[in-house]
Every structure is written in C-alpha cells, then in structure tokens.
Scaffold this active site. Sequence first.
Site, short mmCIF file in Angstrom:
data_model
loop_
_atom_site.label_atom_id
_atom_site.label_comp_id
_atom_site.label_asym_id
_atom_site.label_seq_id
_atom_site.Cartn_x
_atom_site.Cartn_y
_atom_site.Cartn_z
CG HIS A 131 50.46 7.54 -19.19
ND1 HIS A 131 50.49 6.20 -19.52
CD2 HIS A 131 51.76 7.92 -19.07
CE1 HIS A 131 51.75 5.79 -19.58
NE2 HIS A 131 52.53 6.81 -19.32
CG ASP A 161 47.99 4.24 -20.65
OD1 ASP A 161 47.77 5.43 -20.98
OD2 ASP A 161 49.07 3.87 -20.14
N GLY A 242 59.67 7.96 -20.03
CA GLY A 242 59.94 8.42 -21.38
C GLY A 242 59.78 7.31 -22.40
CG ASN A 243 61.56 3.30 -22.59
OD1 ASN A 243 62.42 3.20 -21.71
ND2 ASN A 243 61.83 3.15 -23.87
CB SER A 244 55.09 6.06 -21.51
OG SER A 244 55.28 5.65 -20.18
N GLY A 300 26.54 -5.81 -19.58
CA GLY A 300 25.62 -5.49 -18.49
C GLY A 300 25.79 -6.31 -17.23
#
Length: 489
Positions: A131, A161, A242-244, A300
Amino acid sequence: MPPVPALPFSGRFRLTTRTPLVALVTLVLVGCEGINPSDSAAQTRTLPPSRPTATGPVPAQNIDASRRTAITTAVERVAPAVVTVQTETVERVRVDMFEYLLGGRSGERRNAGIGSGFIVRNDGVIVTNAHVVMGATSVSVAMLDGTTYRATIVGVDETNDLAVVRIDARDLPVAQLGRSSDLIVGEWTIAIGNPFGFVLGNNEPSVSVGVVSAVGRNLAGQTSGGGVYIDMIQTDAAINPGNSGGPLVNANGEVVGVNSSIYSPSGGSVGLGFAIPIDRTKRIVEDLLEHGVARHPWVGIRLETPQVQSAREVASVGAVVARVAPGSPAERAGVRVGDQITSAGGRGVRNPFEWEARLLDLRVGESLPITLRRAGRDVPVTMRVDDAPEVTAPKVTVLRELQLVTVTDAIRQERGIASNAGALVFKVSDRIRDEIGLQEGDVIAQVGRTRVTSAQQVSEAIDRQGARGAVVLVFERNRQYFQTQFTLR
C-alpha cells in the site's frame, strides 16, 4: 462501491496525599521498637549514630555501561538498512475549461506519499508494504545519510501487503532477517521507521519499543493499511503513519516482521500495531524476485460465509466447505461440500481466518495434510498445493498492456464471480488502470452490445469497435457491474 467513471483512453486531577492513621501508628511503633519507657536506663541510653551514606558521584564508566542495552545494540545493527520510501501519484481531476484558460488546473493532481522499508540484499533489493507503492507513478528511496535513489517496483503482492523495489546501488547495509515462527509473547520488539516522514526534518529513522503482544492475529476492521490481515504479529511498540513497510526487530537485532497496520479510532498509535511475519515475507520476496508476482497456493476450497454480527463471533463458527472447484487439489483429494475442516498442516482450524492463515504458510508444490469432520467422524486427507488456475491458464494480451484469461468454472468458483462467462483481467498496466479504470480481478462481460465468453473474443471485439469509434466495456467487480468507455489511438 460507486460506479467507476468512464475514463477516455485517448488523453482524457488536585492529588491529595493522605497517610492512613494506621500507617502513622505503624511507623511510630517500628521507630520505638526495643525501648521500654519505664526503664530509666533506656531513657538515658544513647542510640548509636546512623551509618553515613555514600555521597560521592557514581563513576562515569558505570553510567555509560548502563546506557547500552540489547535494544540500543539491536538498533545500531538494523537502522543503517532502514530507508524512507517516497512516492508520487498522478490523479486525473475534472477541469473547468474557463479555469484552464486562465492558467488553472491542468487536469492532473500530483500527490506525494511516504513510507518506510529495509534493505534485504546489498545490491539494492528493498522490502516495503504494497500500500506504500501501489499506484505510484514514481518511487524514490532515501538512505540514512540522505542519499536518494530512483527506484523501480519489482513486484507487488496486495494479498499480503508486501512489495519489493530495487535501486541501482551496491555494497549497501543489509538488515538481518530472523524467524517469526519462534516468537515469544512478551519479548521485546523494536519498530524502526519514519513516522510522519520529513515533518520531523531529517532522514534518520525513529525507534519505538514494546513487546510482542500476541501472534496469529486476524484483522478485519479499522486498520490503517485497509483490507483484511491474516496471522499477524501484534505489538504495542508505537507505529504511526509513515512507519508502514519498516522493520519490526527483536532484541537480537533481527527483523521478525514488516510493520503494516494499526488499529486506531483516532488515526494515531494506541498501542495496537501489527506486522507481517518475516517467515511469510521471505517466501513472498523470493516469488516477487523470481517471477515478478507472488505464487499464491490454491487448493480449490471455498468456505461458507458465516452469518454473524461481529468479528468476535467468527472465531468459533468453524470452517465448513461450501464449494469445491472442479479439477482442484481438493476435489482430487476427496473433499466434499459440507465437510468441516478441523486441522491443516498439524494446526487446528476453528474459523475461516485460521484456514486462510494455514494456506499462507504454504508454497506451491507442497503437500497439505488436513482433517475433515464428516458425518461425526474424522477423515484425514492430503492435498498437493497448486498455483491458482488463472496463473497457468493461457493469456491473451490486449492493447499491449492488458492480459486476459478466459473465465473457467474453477476460476469462477475460486474467485466468487457472478458472471457465467467472460475474461478475467490477470495483469494490467498503471496507464490502463488510470485511464480506463480496469483493475486486476475485474471480469469483462460485454464489449459494446456483444456478450463475450473468452479472452480471445474480447480482443477481437475491441479491435472491431475501436476501428469504428468508442469502445464500451461492461465489467464485473465484487459482483457488481460497471461500465467504462475509451477510444483507441
């Protein structure tokens, strides 16, 4: 979800301290212990002087030694490999022609974004969150000393992510990767990154400290990263915007997770931070470097959707099979609709979240032993994990930047597609995503007035209509239908 707008392809407290009386009496009694008031000798006895206490300064070397801890050592090891990831996205906006003629908006709005990342190979390979870089038209990376490099996106895995970017540099400091499988609840954790970016005025990453609050957390609520996060590490180390993408580090100075999201009613850290386990991250990074995409394990099986009112209720609803895709590993292993999955890979399964978490631990080609509850008895079966069916299906390239796959029964059941036929958008360039509005996972069901049943038919219909004028596409997204229009150049 609101309809996707048609986008033209052609340019368009006073605290009072009160000591209890009992406490005062107790202190007096303790102070008079061993003295009898009726004893005259006792009345004239002189108590020995109290022993003097040390009043000199503490040696400086003792202070210096006490300042250095496992945490400071861990930070010194990892911080040089932590970077700031800066992005820019270009957004199309409606323009008033009168405003444009007067020098106003040009039809584009540029937005800056920022996150964190860490170097995993000394030749410039960097891990961050998906992200952070999704939709970015340009990405750059700032090092600890302020040196900035242009970066290219190697691959993105929205499901987990995670993203990998690369810079053209050599002999870079590398973060040592640890293991998340043996994390201990209560052990130290250190979150390193760039909260609020350059608002703080420099490139050096900041550090926050906490503990592992829990492991195996499943989230489906208000998280800053959006979406659903499965089998996460929970920490009370402060994580802020901002730590992401920055590393979550243990006391040994090893990266054990990728900071990804927070649960917060206010948007700021409230001590509920979450990180993607590093064991999973390693697998995804290997896939992205080798294939450019993550190979998601597929068996499946589609589970029943629980009819519950809260996420807490989901924890005990069980994992009941609703559909088995034809030709899938599950069908070959003998899984049936109505079976309840009670364990997978030697770990218990109590709900759909835990089932999805078990799948995330797998690599394509591995075998997965599971236990089913059927008619009151346990049935053990083993499945060989395959690639998702759309990965191995033939691809048709349209408009040079759009890859389509014909929708099959296996794809339709696996993805929960409403349309009986059509073409699945397997891969799409940023340009077509921005200008036409198509996204990966959309299903093109109609071109103009023509219903389409295959990827090749979509290609042919676009060529015919594009030669005569505007091309109108009707497509399915999240079981809803939308329309977009564009012209060929």
